[in-house]
Design an enzyme around this catalytic site. Structure first.
Site, PDB file in Angstrom:
ATOM      1  N   ASN A   1      -2.088  19.082  -1.848  1.00 44.16           N
ATOM      2  CA  ASN A   1      -3.100  18.395  -1.042  1.00 44.16           C
ATOM      3  C   ASN A   1      -2.762  18.413   0.449  1.00 44.16           C
ATOM      4  OD1 ASN A   1      -3.718  15.434   0.256  1.00 44.16           O
ATOM      5  ND2 ASN A   1      -5.455  16.246  -0.876  1.00 44.16           N
TER       6      ASN A   1
ATOM      7  N   LYS B   1       5.474   1.776  -3.103  1.00 47.43           N
ATOM      8  CA  LYS B   1       5.338   3.114  -3.701  1.00 47.43           C
ATOM      9  C   LYS B   1       5.587   2.997  -5.187  1.00 47.43           C
ATOM     10  CE  LYS B   1       4.728   7.430  -2.359  1.00 47.43           C
ATOM     11  NZ  LYS B   1       4.020   7.955  -1.182  1.00 47.43           N
TER      12      LYS B   1
ATOM     13  N   ASP C   1      -0.104  10.811  -4.605  1.00 44.45           N
ATOM     14  CA  ASP C   1       1.060  11.447  -3.968  1.00 44.45           C
ATOM     15  C   ASP C   1       1.315  12.694  -4.817  1.00 44.45           C
ATOM     16  OD1 ASP C   1       3.277  10.710  -1.799  1.00 44.45           O
ATOM     17  OD2 ASP C   1       4.350  11.564  -3.487  1.00 44.45           O
TER      18      ASP C   1
ATOM     19  N   SER D   1      -6.880   5.851   3.876  1.00 48.66           N
ATOM     20  CA  SER D   1      -6.977   4.935   2.731  1.00 48.66           C
ATOM     21  C   SER D   1      -7.442   3.557   3.211  1.00 48.66           C
ATOM     22  CB  SER D   1      -5.624   4.789   2.036  1.00 48.66           C
ATOM     23  OG  SER D   1      -5.358   5.876   1.185  1.00 48.66           O
TER      24      SER D   1
ATOM     25  N   LYS E   1       0.859  -1.191   0.000  1.00 53.53           N
ATOM     26  CA  LYS E   1       0.000   0.000   0.000  1.00 53.53           C
ATOM     27  C   LYS E   1       0.886   1.227   0.000  1.00 53.53           C
ATOM     28  CE  LYS E   1      -3.923   2.185   0.275  1.00 53.53           C
ATOM     29  NZ  LYS E   1      -3.514   2.937  -0.957  1.00 53.53           N
TER      30      LYS E   1
HETATM   31  P1  NDP Z   1       0.782  17.809  -4.390  1.00 53.04           P
HETATM   32  O1  NDP Z   1       1.220  17.458  -5.757  1.00 53.04           O
HETATM   33  O2  NDP Z   1      -0.668  18.002  -4.120  1.00 53.04           O
HETATM   34  O3  NDP Z   1       1.541  19.128  -3.881  1.00 53.04           O
HETATM   35  C1  NDP Z   1       2.922  19.189  -3.843  1.00 53.04           C
HETATM   36  C2  NDP Z   1       3.342  20.566  -3.377  1.00 53.04           C
HETATM   37  O4  NDP Z   1       4.735  20.576  -3.149  1.00 53.04           O
HETATM   38  C3  NDP Z   1       3.096  21.646  -4.406  1.00 53.04           C
HETATM   39  O5  NDP Z   1       2.855  22.857  -3.770  1.00 53.04           O
HETATM   40  C4  NDP Z   1       4.403  21.662  -5.195  1.00 53.04           C
HETATM   41  O6  NDP Z   1       4.645  22.905  -5.836  1.00 53.04           O
HETATM   42  C5  NDP Z   1       5.407  21.420  -4.095  1.00 53.04           C
HETATM   43  N1  NDP Z   1       6.563  20.671  -4.623  1.00 53.04           N
HETATM   44  C6  NDP Z   1       6.580  19.402  -5.094  1.00 53.04           C
HETATM   45  N2  NDP Z   1       7.789  19.046  -5.515  1.00 53.04           N
HETATM   46  C7  NDP Z   1       8.568  20.104  -5.303  1.00 53.04           C
HETATM   47  C8  NDP Z   1       9.935  20.348  -5.526  1.00 53.04           C
HETATM   48  N3  NDP Z   1      10.759  19.417  -6.055  1.00 53.04           N
HETATM   49  N4  NDP Z   1      10.409  21.574  -5.166  1.00 53.04           N
HETATM   50  C9  NDP Z   1       9.583  22.505  -4.617  1.00 53.04           C
HETATM   51  N5  NDP Z   1       8.273  22.326  -4.387  1.00 53.04           N
HETATM   52  C10 NDP Z   1       7.781  21.149  -4.721  1.00 53.04           C
HETATM   53  O7  NDP Z   1       1.393  16.657  -3.453  1.00 53.04           O
HETATM   54  P2  NDP Z   1       0.959  16.251  -1.964  1.00 53.04           P
HETATM   55  O8  NDP Z   1       0.514  17.441  -1.206  1.00 53.04           O
HETATM   56  O9  NDP Z   1       0.071  15.071  -2.065  1.00 53.04           O
HETATM   57  O10 NDP Z   1       2.356  15.718  -1.379  1.00 53.04           O
HETATM   58  C11 NDP Z   1       3.263  16.569  -0.688  1.00 53.04           C
HETATM   59  C12 NDP Z   1       4.189  15.720   0.179  1.00 53.04           C
HETATM   60  O11 NDP Z   1       3.404  14.985   1.125  1.00 53.04           O
HETATM   61  C13 NDP Z   1       5.021  14.677  -0.556  1.00 53.04           C
HETATM   62  O12 NDP Z   1       6.262  14.511   0.100  1.00 53.04           O
HETATM   63  C14 NDP Z   1       4.212  13.393  -0.383  1.00 53.04           C
HETATM   64  O13 NDP Z   1       5.010  12.235  -0.510  1.00 53.04           O
HETATM   65  C15 NDP Z   1       3.698  13.593   1.023  1.00 53.04           C
HETATM   66  N6  NDP Z   1       2.511  12.829   1.419  1.00 53.04           N
HETATM   67  C16 NDP Z   1       1.375  12.855   0.670  1.00 53.04           C
HETATM   68  C17 NDP Z   1       0.261  12.143   1.071  1.00 53.04           C
HETATM   69  C18 NDP Z   1      -1.037  12.181   0.329  1.00 53.04           C
HETATM   70  O14 NDP Z   1      -1.966  11.513   0.744  1.00 53.04           O
HETATM   71  N7  NDP Z   1      -1.165  12.940  -0.744  1.00 53.04           N
HETATM   72  C19 NDP Z   1       0.286  11.320   2.299  1.00 53.04           C
HETATM   73  C20 NDP Z   1       1.510  11.424   3.050  1.00 53.04           C
HETATM   74  C21 NDP Z   1       2.572  12.147   2.594  1.00 53.04           C
HETATM   75  P3  NDP Z   1       4.126  23.132  -7.346  1.00 53.04           P
HETATM   76  O15 NDP Z   1       2.637  23.170  -7.292  1.00 53.04           O
HETATM   77  O16 NDP Z   1       4.734  24.421  -7.772  1.00 53.04           O
HETATM   78  O17 NDP Z   1       4.646  21.961  -8.114  1.00 53.04           O
HETATM   79  O1  2IT Z   2       3.008   8.903   1.441  1.00 50.85           O
HETATM   80  C1  2IT Z   2       1.865   8.473   1.662  1.00 50.85           C
HETATM   81  O2  2IT Z   2       1.559   7.946   2.750  1.00 50.85           O
HETATM   82  C2  2IT Z   2       0.858   8.608   0.603  1.00 50.85           C
HETATM   83  N1  2IT Z   2       1.150   9.189  -0.441  1.00 50.85           N
HETATM   84  C3  2IT Z   2      -0.511   8.018   0.791  1.00 50.85           C
HETATM   85  C4  2IT Z   2      -0.507   6.545   0.538  1.00 50.85           C
HETATM   86  C5  2IT Z   2      -1.854   5.877   0.502  1.00 50.85           C
HETATM   87  O3  2IT Z   2      -1.867   4.711   0.102  1.00 50.85           O
HETATM   88  O4  2IT Z   2      -2.876   6.471   0.856  1.00 50.85           O
END
Ligand code: NDP
Ligand code: 2IT
Length: 449
Positions: free
Chosen positions: A245, A130, A170, A381, A94
């Site tokens: 997100n 992943k 992600d 999830s 997952k």
């Molecule tokens: P999104 O794509 O929704 O948002 C990512 C954000 O981070 C955007 O604001 C983006 O800017 C910025 N960003 C991404 N990559 C870079 C980079 N290389 N340099 C600078 N800014 C960057 O992703 P999420 O919010 O889903 O994910 C954000 C983090 O949280 C990640 O590390 C992910 O692994 C982690 N995460 C996500 C989960 C989920 O359920 N979605 C769960 C747990 C962890 P821009 O819009 O300009 O690209």
């Molecule tokens: O990093 C994370 O935990 C996620 N992007 C969410 C994974 C999931 O299966 O909901």
């Protein structure tokens, strides 16, 4: 290399570096865990004799595939797709899918490795994995994103299943992409197998609260960290990097719990608003328009945008990195501490470098790693999978209450485990040890496989 690694761990670390040459992020994530586990292997010879740690570090399966697709003008593009199935001792693999040009095998392996510990900490029956691609969705039309997702799933589907491997979103993968991926899976397999993907839309098998879950869960975790220091979020100034997100729903819940978020960011720059970030405007810009953050001033008539600036220069009590790996380095950490920051919790995966973590730990800033603090997303999830399996749909209130309980439980597990192993307040040790023990016990029970 972390300071605390003992001799056995140093030898193992050298072996990992040799076997995974050049995989910088994967080596970094493994090194952090090795720095915590010396005392656990001394206390549990059965884990050592069984080589549970060595087996956990080696992913069970690594899939790499070609993803060809056509853009709107008919030009053919070729991307690389990945799925790393890290460990399935506790349940089906997952973890999310990331679409970003920086994606490579090292990034996906580190994310899969950390996911195993995170999923174990939730207490839910989930293995870890992943996936993703170096595809860049930025500037692409809906049609292009759809064709890319269809091509990606045409290869990946054979490895998935509700009892086998269950991806989610992600970076760069949200509900739109999950929709195209689910549609193609359904078409190829001729099965409406809701439990094969999470983060689905509410009309087609999704669950309330999944969209908000990572950010809300992070805010609940921060509340617990402050409570453990006899403090609260009330009146605290906070900064949240990113504006995707995780960042958006972190800001929303921090405000609901009494804090004030005065800055957020995207890959182009930093947005400051001392009156508190208007999260409705950020949603409008990012969720609806997929545009740059500097539109905020036009929409709200307030705020200040600094192109290319560092968000960590903004004074705050609480700092929440929610964008990407290694976005907060040692010198950023020193700046935060100097400005009076008392709590740092990772919404992103591995956003703080080892040097930054060392600064926080030495200076007494409470620091929580992503595998604990951002586990609310994957935990919800699992709640979506439960609803899919029972063909049921829960209310927002009930699901959010479950999420809050899960986050409290994770905090308690990390907090208590850190103290039990002689490092009270060290959430990195707490998360690594508690997560590892749960997975290692199952691995021993299941035999050498
Ligand atoms: P999104 O794509 O929704 O948002 C990512 C954000 O981070 C955007 O604001 C983006 O800017 C910025 N960003 C991404 N990559 C870079 C980079 N290389 N340099 C600078 N800014 C960057 O992703 P999420 O919010 O889903 O994910 C954000 C983090 O949280 C990640 O590390 C992910 O692994 C982690 N995460 C996500 C989960 C989920 O359920 N979605 C769960 C747990 C962890 P821009 O819009 O300009 O690209
Ligand atoms: O990093 C994370 O935990 C996620 N992007 C969410 C994974 C999931 O299966 O909901």
């Amino acid at each position: 290399m972390p300071l605390q690694m003992n001799e056995d761990m140093q030898a193992l670390h050298q072996d990992i570096v040799r076997r995974n040459a050049g995989e910088r992020e994967f080596q970094q994530a493994v090194a952090e865990v090795l720095g915590s586990l010396g005392p656990v292997l001394s206390k549990h010879p059965e884990f050592r004799d069984n080589r549970a740690l060595e087996r956990l570090i080696e992913p069970e399966r690594q899939i790499i595939f070609r993803v060809p697709w056509q853009d709107d003008s008919g030009r053919v593009h070729i991307n690389r797709g990945f799925r790393v199935e890290s460990n399935s001792a506790l349940g089906p693999y997952k973890g999310g899918l990331r679409f970003h040009p920086s994606v490579n095998l090292s990034v996906i392996k580190f994310l899969g490795f950390e996911q195993v510990f995170k999923n174990a900490l939730t207490g839910m029956p989930l293995g870890g994995g992943k996936g993703g691609s170096d595809f860049d969705p930025k500037g692409r039309s809906d049609g292009e994103v759809m064709r890319f997702c269809q091509s990606f799933m045409t290869e990946l589907y054979r490895h998935l299943g509700e009892y086998t491997d269950v991806p989610a979103g992600d970076i760069g993968v949200g509900q739109r992409e999950i929709g195209y991926l689910f549609g193609q899976y359904k078409r190829i397999t001729n099965r409406y197998e809701s439990g094969v993907l999470t983060g689905k839309g509410l009309d087609w098998g999704g669950a309330l609260v999944r969209r908000e879950a990572t950010g809300y869960g992070l805010a609940y975790f921060v509340q617990e960290m402050l409570r453990a220091r006899n403090d609260s979020l009330d009146g605290k100034t906070c900064i949240v990097s990113g504006s995707g997100n995780v960042a958006i729903y972190t800001i929303e819940k921090i405000h609901a719990l009494g804090g004030r978020v005065v800055a957020c960011s995207d890959s182009r720059g930093v947005l400051h608003d001392d009156t508190g970030i208007d999260v409705t405007a950020v949603k409008q810009i990012k969720e609806v328009g997929r545009g740059p953050l500097d539109r905020y001033m036009l929409l709200t008539g307030r705020g200040r945008h600094v192109p290319g600036g560092s968000i960590w220069d903004a004074p705050c009590h609480v700092a929440l990195p929610c964008a990407t790996q290694n976005e907060l380095n040692g010198s950023d950490a020193e700046t935060l501490v100097r400005h009076g920051c008392v709590v740092v919790a990772e919404g992103a995966n591995m956003p703080a470098t080892p040097e930054a973590i060392r600064v926080f730990q030495e200076q007494g800033t409470a620091f929580a790693p992503g595998k604990a603090a951002n586990a609310g997303g994957v935990a919800t999830s699992a709640l979506e999978m439960q609803q899919n399996a029972s063909r049921d749909a829960w209310t927002f209130e009930y699901t959010e209450q479950r999420l809050a309980e899960i986050m409290r439980g994770i905090h308690e597990r990390c907090h208590d485990t850190a103290a039990e192993y002689g490092t009270p307040g060290n959430y990195v040790n707490g998360a690594n040890i508690a997560g590892f023990i749960k997975v290692a016990r199952a691995m021993v029970a299941l035999g050498v496989i």
